[in-house]
Write a protein that holds these residues in place. Structure first.
Motif, mmCIF file in Angstrom:
data_model
loop_
_atom_site.group_PDB
_atom_site.id
_atom_site.type_symbol
_atom_site.label_atom_id
_atom_site.label_comp_id
_atom_site.label_asym_id
_atom_site.label_seq_id
_atom_site.Cartn_x
_atom_site.Cartn_y
_atom_site.Cartn_z
ATOM 1 N N GLY A 361 0.647 -1.012 -0.396
ATOM 2 C CA GLY A 361 0.091 0.139 -0.003
ATOM 3 C C GLY A 361 0.843 1.151 -0.096
ATOM 4 N N GLY A 362 1.250 0.957 1.187
ATOM 5 C CA GLY A 362 2.506 2.457 0.537
ATOM 6 C C GLY A 362 3.525 2.977 -0.968
ATOM 7 N N VAL A 363 3.944 1.140 -1.236
ATOM 8 C CA VAL A 363 4.731 1.382 -2.965
ATOM 9 C C VAL A 363 3.705 1.961 -3.772
ATOM 10 C CG1 VAL A 363 6.282 0.576 -4.578
ATOM 11 C CG2 VAL A 363 6.402 0.045 -1.805
ATOM 12 N N PHE A 364 2.598 1.317 -3.045
ATOM 13 C CA PHE A 364 1.309 1.643 -4.189
ATOM 14 C C PHE A 364 1.238 3.958 -4.407
ATOM 15 C CE2 PHE A 364 -3.318 3.046 -4.911
ATOM 16 C CZ PHE A 364 -2.772 2.439 -6.421
ATOM 17 N N LEU A 365 0.989 4.587 -3.110
ATOM 18 C CA LEU A 365 0.702 5.244 -2.439
ATOM 19 C C LEU A 365 1.350 6.462 -2.959
ATOM 20 C CD1 LEU A 365 -0.691 5.478 0.965
ATOM 21 C CD2 LEU A 365 -1.649 6.501 -1.274
ATOM 22 N N ALA A 366 3.476 5.536 -2.839
ATOM 23 C CA ALA A 366 3.946 6.631 -3.409
ATOM 24 C C ALA A 366 4.508 6.732 -5.384
ATOM 25 C CB ALA A 366 5.813 5.946 -3.193
ATOM 26 N N LEU A 367 3.845 5.050 -5.681
ATOM 27 C CA LEU A 367 4.012 5.563 -6.901
ATOM 28 C C LEU A 367 3.163 6.359 -7.820
ATOM 29 C CD1 LEU A 367 4.989 4.198 -9.832
ATOM 30 C CD2 LEU A 367 3.089 2.336 -9.412
ATOM 31 N N ILE A 368 1.633 6.575 -6.901
ATOM 32 C CA ILE A 368 0.369 7.509 -7.918
ATOM 33 C C ILE A 368 0.624 8.524 -7.180
ATOM 34 C CG2 ILE A 368 -2.022 7.670 -7.598
ATOM 35 C CD1 ILE A 368 -1.427 5.505 -8.756
ATOM 36 N N ALA A 369 1.433 9.243 -6.098
ATOM 37 C CA ALA A 369 1.686 10.637 -6.400
ATOM 38 C C ALA A 369 2.975 10.964 -6.937
ATOM 39 C CB ALA A 369 2.033 10.537 -4.425
ATOM 40 N N ILE A 374 7.213 13.228 -11.958
ATOM 41 C CA ILE A 374 7.723 12.335 -13.433
ATOM 42 C C ILE A 374 7.033 12.596 -14.754
ATOM 43 C CG2 ILE A 374 7.678 10.573 -13.868
ATOM 44 C CD1 ILE A 374 8.083 8.956 -11.260
ATOM 45 N N VAL A 375 5.545 12.767 -15.059
ATOM 46 C CA VAL A 375 4.924 12.879 -16.142
ATOM 47 C C VAL A 375 5.155 14.401 -16.270
ATOM 48 C CG1 VAL A 375 3.252 12.849 -17.855
ATOM 49 C CG2 VAL A 375 3.347 10.513 -15.780
ATOM 50 N N GLY A 376 4.840 15.571 -15.471
ATOM 51 C CA GLY A 376 5.559 16.395 -15.099
ATOM 52 C C GLY A 376 6.808 17.065 -16.038
ATOM 53 N N ASN A 377 7.560 16.267 -15.208
ATOM 54 C CA ASN A 377 8.975 17.027 -15.696
ATOM 55 C C ASN A 377 9.202 16.194 -17.070
ATOM 56 O OD1 ASN A 377 9.804 18.511 -13.718
ATOM 57 N ND2 ASN A 377 10.606 16.349 -11.873
ATOM 58 N N MET A 378 8.418 15.329 -17.591
ATOM 59 C CA MET A 378 8.845 14.646 -18.952
ATOM 60 C C MET A 378 7.769 15.568 -19.308
ATOM 61 S SD MET A 378 8.531 10.961 -18.237
ATOM 62 C CE MET A 378 8.751 10.157 -19.881
ATOM 63 N N MET A 379 7.274 16.158 -19.745
ATOM 64 C CA MET A 379 6.072 16.896 -21.003
ATOM 65 C C MET A 379 6.448 18.335 -20.714
ATOM 66 S SD MET A 379 2.743 14.836 -21.460
ATOM 67 C CE MET A 379 2.404 13.421 -21.522
ATOM 68 N N ASN A 380 7.665 19.202 -19.809
ATOM 69 C CA ASN A 380 7.585 20.644 -19.190
ATOM 70 C C ASN A 380 5.969 20.940 -18.727
ATOM 71 O OD1 ASN A 380 8.843 22.155 -18.643
ATOM 72 N ND2 ASN A 380 9.126 23.352 -20.877
ATOM 73 N N VAL A 381 5.331 20.350 -18.727
ATOM 74 C CA VAL A 381 3.507 20.939 -17.317
ATOM 75 C C VAL A 381 3.813 20.573 -15.858
ATOM 76 C CG1 VAL A 381 2.595 20.649 -20.044
ATOM 77 C CG2 VAL A 381 3.331 18.485 -17.961
ATOM 78 N N ASN A 382 3.167 21.182 -15.844
ATOM 79 C CA ASN A 382 2.547 21.175 -14.401
ATOM 80 C C ASN A 382 0.823 20.793 -13.602
ATOM 81 O OD1 ASN A 382 2.540 22.418 -11.464
ATOM 82 N ND2 ASN A 382 2.060 24.167 -11.973
ATOM 83 N N LEU A 383 1.404 19.436 -12.958
ATOM 84 C CA LEU A 383 0.897 18.268 -12.902
ATOM 85 C C LEU A 383 0.570 18.198 -11.567
ATOM 86 C CD1 LEU A 383 0.884 16.174 -16.196
ATOM 87 C CD2 LEU A 383 -0.801 17.488 -15.367
ATOM 88 N N GLN A 384 1.428 18.805 -10.504
ATOM 89 C CA GLN A 384 2.140 18.949 -9.402
ATOM 90 C C GLN A 384 0.390 18.359 -7.987
ATOM 91 O OE1 GLN A 384 3.572 22.692 -7.702
ATOM 92 N NE2 GLN A 384 5.041 22.500 -8.893
ATOM 93 N N PHE A 385 0.793 17.540 -7.237
ATOM 94 C CA PHE A 385 -0.786 17.429 -6.704
ATOM 95 C C PHE A 385 -1.775 16.958 -7.010
ATOM 96 C CE2 PHE A 385 1.936 19.547 -3.774
ATOM 97 C CZ PHE A 385 2.059 20.607 -4.001
ATOM 98 N N GLY A 386 -1.397 15.929 -8.286
ATOM 99 C CA GLY A 386 -2.628 15.118 -9.437
ATOM 100 C C GLY A 386 -2.726 13.710 -8.446
ATOM 101 N N GLY A 387 -2.019 12.738 -7.639
ATOM 102 C CA GLY A 387 -1.919 11.665 -7.452
ATOM 103 C C GLY A 387 -2.997 12.184 -5.804
ATOM 104 N N THR A 388 -2.020 13.077 -4.923
ATOM 105 C CA THR A 388 -3.441 13.585 -4.041
ATOM 106 C C THR A 388 -4.471 13.486 -4.079
ATOM 107 O OG1 THR A 388 -1.370 13.856 -3.166
ATOM 108 C CG2 THR A 388 -3.357 14.183 -1.928
ATOM 109 N N SER A 389 -4.684 14.539 -4.863
ATOM 110 C CA SER A 389 -6.559 14.965 -5.795
ATOM 111 C C SER A 389 -7.152 13.630 -5.865
ATOM 112 C CB SER A 389 -6.154 15.874 -6.841
ATOM 113 O OG SER A 389 -5.562 17.491 -6.491
ATOM 114 N N LEU A 390 -6.446 12.504 -6.819
ATOM 115 C CA LEU A 390 -7.151 11.444 -7.361
ATOM 116 C C LEU A 390 -7.394 10.447 -6.384
ATOM 117 C CD1 LEU A 390 -8.371 10.396 -10.353
ATOM 118 C CD2 LEU A 390 -6.134 9.295 -10.188
ATOM 119 N N LEU A 391 -6.414 10.511 -5.618
ATOM 120 C CA LEU A 391 -6.904 9.147 -4.256
ATOM 121 C C LEU A 391 -7.819 9.846 -3.831
ATOM 122 C CD1 LEU A 391 -3.146 8.951 -3.174
ATOM 123 C CD2 LEU A 391 -4.850 7.064 -4.375
ATOM 124 N N ILE A 392 -7.863 11.031 -3.426
ATOM 125 C CA ILE A 392 -9.076 12.094 -2.608
ATOM 126 C C ILE A 392 -10.898 11.680 -3.106
ATOM 127 C CG2 ILE A 392 -10.173 13.574 -1.731
ATOM 128 C CD1 ILE A 392 -6.782 14.725 -0.706
#
Length: 418
Positions: A361-369, A374-392
């Protein structure tokens, strides 16, 4: 989900609860358009656009913080108060006894949580107002007092609103307020993605791939949120008077992700705190170095973020699931796990099972967060906190639908018995 809502709407009592919930959420959204006086929101937006913990706080508040409305602090003080009371329940024997007294004990703990919420709200409002004196149009003690009073009252009203939804509506009111806050930012996020396409940062093919990837992530989140390991339990037969009790087989469900989204929130707050603190001292060399070294999305902060998420997952699971208490309750009721002796072997079995599930569960949370980073840095876009929002969002949606289904089932049984 849609079929559940449709069937629930046909039941008059549930229809009334759904309408009540929608009205309360509409009242909340109306409050998001009432600004706090003496605040220059244009200057405040510059602080928030720099990223860090303020951006996360703004997402959780549904944009109320960046617009500095009466709900600028959102329901955060109540969440912090609830977490603190949960921790104190395990640390203070008097509170632990209250928690075991049933409904009356829980009412007293809820009352203590409310008092603590007001205290935390006043402290947070005062700290927030003093930290952002640069965004105030008038800097006097009277204006500071007015701002603190207004946003503290806004948090108290949200706490009352959430409790009304929980008692008279559908789902957990506090969770639904956070859910609506995050969903309300969805149009802003879509507009930002389209802007990236317009300026050429993203092309349409990349946008489609991103959307497909987002759907896959949502499916993964739902699967893990619903995932559980069923520990088989056998109850021995016992004779009381002329009747025989027990003998049935059941199971204890251990969720894969017992901690929910709380480890992600804690870890993100701690990870971003140094850089956020440095934003208040823009002309300091040390602050500039801290902002660069602890900036969100760097390799160092991402690694620290992952470690903290896993650590907090273990910590929160440990305080919410007590293997010794579960094993003792099973032993008192004549239950045992097939192949495992009651007592310490059962406790060890639970510890081993929970440890393995918590790691996953911890590794999964870390992966989603970290995927948005990672995707934002690769695409040069701002996707901060998408994982946290998605989980909620996913967690609240699943829980609300489950509550709706359980109430529908209960009413079907009542109709059958009548």
């Amino acid at each position: 989900m849609l079929s559940t809502l449709r069937d629930a709407w046909k039941i008059p009592e549930l229809r009334g609860k759904i309408i009540f919930t929608l009205i309360m959420l509409f009242v909340y959204r109306l409050g998001t358009f009432i600004p706090v006086p003496f605040i220059d929101t244009a200057v405040l937006a510059e602080y928030i656009n720099d990223g860090g913990m303020l951006s996360l706080f703004d997402i959780m508040s549904g944009g109320n913080f960046s617009n500095f409305t009466i709900f600028a602090m959102s329901i955060t003080p109540y969440i912090n108060s609830s977490i603190i009371m949960n921790l104190l329940t395990f640390a203070i024997p008097a509170l632990e006894r209250l928690a075991k007294e049933g409904e009356e004990g829980r009412k007293k703990i809820t009352q203590y949580t409310r008092y603590l919420t007001i205290v935390l709200a006043i402290i947070q409002a005062l700290g927030m107002t003093l930290s952002f004196q640069g965004v105030m149009t008038e800097k006097t003690w009277s204006t500071v007092a007015i701002v603190v009073l207004v946003i503290t009252a806004g948090t108290a009203f949200l706490m009352w609103l959430g409790e009304q939804i929980t008692e008279n509506g559908i789902g957990n009111g506090i969770s639904l307020i956070i859910f609506v806050s995050i969903i309300s930012r969805l149009p802003h996020g879509i507009a930002a993605l389209l802007e990236y396409v317009r300026v050429g940062t993203l092309n349409w093919f990349s946008l489609v791939l991103f959307l497909l990837f987002a759907i896959v992530v949502i499916v993964m989140v739902v699967a893990v949120q619903e995932g559980q390991r069923k520990i088989p339990v056998q109850y021995s037969k016992r004779v009381v008077g002329r009747k025989m009790y027990g003998g049935q087989s059941t199971h204890i469900p251990l969720k894969v992700n017992m901690a929910g989204v709380i480890p992600v929130i804690f870890a993100s707050s701690i990870t971003m705190f140094p850089a956020t603190l440095a934003n208040f001292f823009p002309n300091s060399n040390i602050a500039n170095w801290i902002a660069g070294a602890f900036g969100w999305g760097t390799t160092f902060t991402t690694i620290m973020y992952v470690i903290l998420i896993i650590a907090f997952t273990y910590f929160y699971t440990a305080i919410t699931f007590n293997p010794i208490e579960v094993a003792n309750n099973m032993k008192k009721q004549g239950g045992f796990i097939p192949g495992i002796r009651p007592g310490k072997p059962t406790v060890d079995y639970f510890n081993k099972s929970v440890t393995r599930l918590t790691l996953f569960g911890g590794v999964f949370l870390a992966l989603i967060a970290t995927i948005p980073i990672i995707v934002g840095n690769m695409m040069n876009v701002n996707l901060q906190f998408g994982g946290t929002s998605l989980l909620i969002v996913v967690g609240v949606a699943i829980e609300s639908v489950k509550q709706l289904e359980s109430q529908m089932m209960m009413r079907h049984y009542q109709g059958f018995l009548k």
